[in-house]
Design an enzyme around this catalytic site. Sequence first.
Site, PDB file in Angstrom:
ATOM      1  N   VAL A  70       0.852  -1.188   0.000  1.00 33.54           N
ATOM      2  CA  VAL A  70       0.000   0.000   0.000  1.00 33.54           C
ATOM      3  C   VAL A  70       0.886   1.236   0.000  1.00 33.54           C
ATOM      4  O   VAL A  70       1.819   1.346   0.805  1.00 33.54           O
ATOM      5  CB  VAL A  70      -0.929   0.021   1.244  1.00 33.54           C
ATOM      6  N   ALA A 115       4.457   4.104   2.922  1.00 35.34           N
ATOM      7  CA  ALA A 115       4.033   2.866   2.263  1.00 35.34           C
ATOM      8  C   ALA A 115       4.266   1.708   3.226  1.00 35.34           C
ATOM      9  O   ALA A 115       4.956   1.857   4.240  1.00 35.34           O
ATOM     10  CB  ALA A 115       4.822   2.651   0.971  1.00 35.34           C
ATOM     11  N   LYS A 116       3.695   0.574   2.930  1.00 35.18           N
ATOM     12  CA  LYS A 116       3.919  -0.627   3.740  1.00 35.18           C
ATOM     13  C   LYS A 116       3.508  -1.835   2.932  1.00 35.18           C
ATOM     14  O   LYS A 116       2.651  -1.738   2.046  1.00 35.18           O
ATOM     15  CB  LYS A 116       3.069  -0.573   5.018  1.00 35.18           C
ATOM     16  N   GLY A 117       4.089  -2.978   3.266  1.00 35.75           N
ATOM     17  CA  GLY A 117       3.720  -4.205   2.578  1.00 35.75           C
ATOM     18  C   GLY A 117       3.614  -5.346   3.562  1.00 35.75           C
ATOM     19  O   GLY A 117       4.043  -5.244   4.717  1.00 35.75           O
ATOM     20  N   ASP A 156      10.420  -5.358   8.626  1.00 39.15           N
ATOM     21  CA  ASP A 156       9.424  -5.094   9.668  1.00 39.15           C
ATOM     22  C   ASP A 156       9.256  -6.417  10.426  1.00 39.15           C
ATOM     23  O   ASP A 156      10.206  -7.212  10.452  1.00 39.15           O
ATOM     24  CB  ASP A 156       8.116  -4.590   9.021  1.00 39.15           C
TER      25      ASP A 156
END
Length: 427
Positions: A70, A115-117, A156
């Site tokens: 995202v 952003a992050k996944g 992460d």
Amino acid sequence: MTTLSLPSYIDPAHTGPWGMFLEQLDRVAPHLGPLAEWLDTLRHPKRCLVVDVPVRMDDGRIRHFEGFRVQHNLSRGPGKGGVRFHPDVTLSEVMALSAWMTVKNAAVNLPFGGAKGGVRVDPKTLSTPELERLTRRYTSEIGTLIGPDRDIPAPDVNTNEQIMAWMMDTYSINQGSTQTGVVTGKPVSMGGSLGRRDATGRGCFVVAREALKRLGRPLTGARVAIQGFGNVGNAAARIFHDAGAKIVAIQDVAGTLHHPGGIDPHALLRFLDGDPRRLTAYPEAGVIDNADFWSTDCEILLPAALEHQITADNAPRIRAKLIVEGANGPTTPQAEDILDAAGCTVLPDVLANAGGVTVSYFEWVQNASSFFWTEKDIHDRLDRILSEAFQAIWELAAARRVNLRTATYIMACSRVLQARAQRGLYP
Ligand code: GLU
């Protein structure tokens, strides 16, 4: 016949972390002046990519995993934020985590959007070759979004240097040239930065040290309780311990250790020898009930695990005077109200754990210039960026009579929305 369960991203009520983020925006809205008219931008992630990640397992079967990336907001620069591998990952969680990256990056003034996944998988159930195949296929699937000047992933929860190495390699092969700057948190041997591994824990320490000064409380002998003994928690434990604080409780997946006289995190790490399940067998501390962790007699509480840990249920039992959010989203807004009323200072995630992405920024700058800094350079610059951000936010909180989270959101959202307003709407 195949039975399909509902996709995990169906969350019509916006409960969970994304709902929490929306509530945090509502709380900052009255403080933004005319920029508030742009706030709806942050209520809508810019892009959400959901991908199927098929993996051939060692036994020959093919399993399908859900993957996400995202990009919440790109007004101030390329997307930046980690990738987590966890069985509870959902689209709405990744949306919230990406939004917190937007706020975090702006709070410390890094030239990045948020952003992050994530992949919905329990990596403990995979062999190393399966994990590598999953990582490479996921990277290839999100390859349309990521890139050194588009969106830069990082570690992460449950992802590490090795996974970043596979991501960098996969992206580079698909591009036809080595692109070290596509991910951060890489091994030092292939363009990673010195000081990145401990950076999030070090950042927690720096902001806590500054907060204690402002609160007129000593660091030496301060008792610290830490939830999570992974990358963030164990680095924070070592750095607090080495600075003269006392680690009185450590909670991790296996259980909770407690010792009023202090736990030596270096000795505990040697004892664990890479196996977190050994925690409760550590002979130098007692074992207490997980629920009793929250009422540990201590000055500093450092949640460094997952979201939604400090809630209206356990917040009244917390005795710490300072909470340092090493995790993302550990405290619900309702719990924060209880802590505020009790005079407990909360250093919010978007400031307290910004050390990781700050050194990621250093890594990205080093990759772009192919010129590498010393560990002392990294530590000094990290300390300066976080101390200055802390001072500015502390003063803003005092001037506006708001808590530190709202002050951080005022600072960060103003930066993002100003860029948004000046860039304007296309077409
Ligand atoms: N995953 C970390 C965070 O939540 C670091 C992100 C990064 O370095 O891009 O802040």
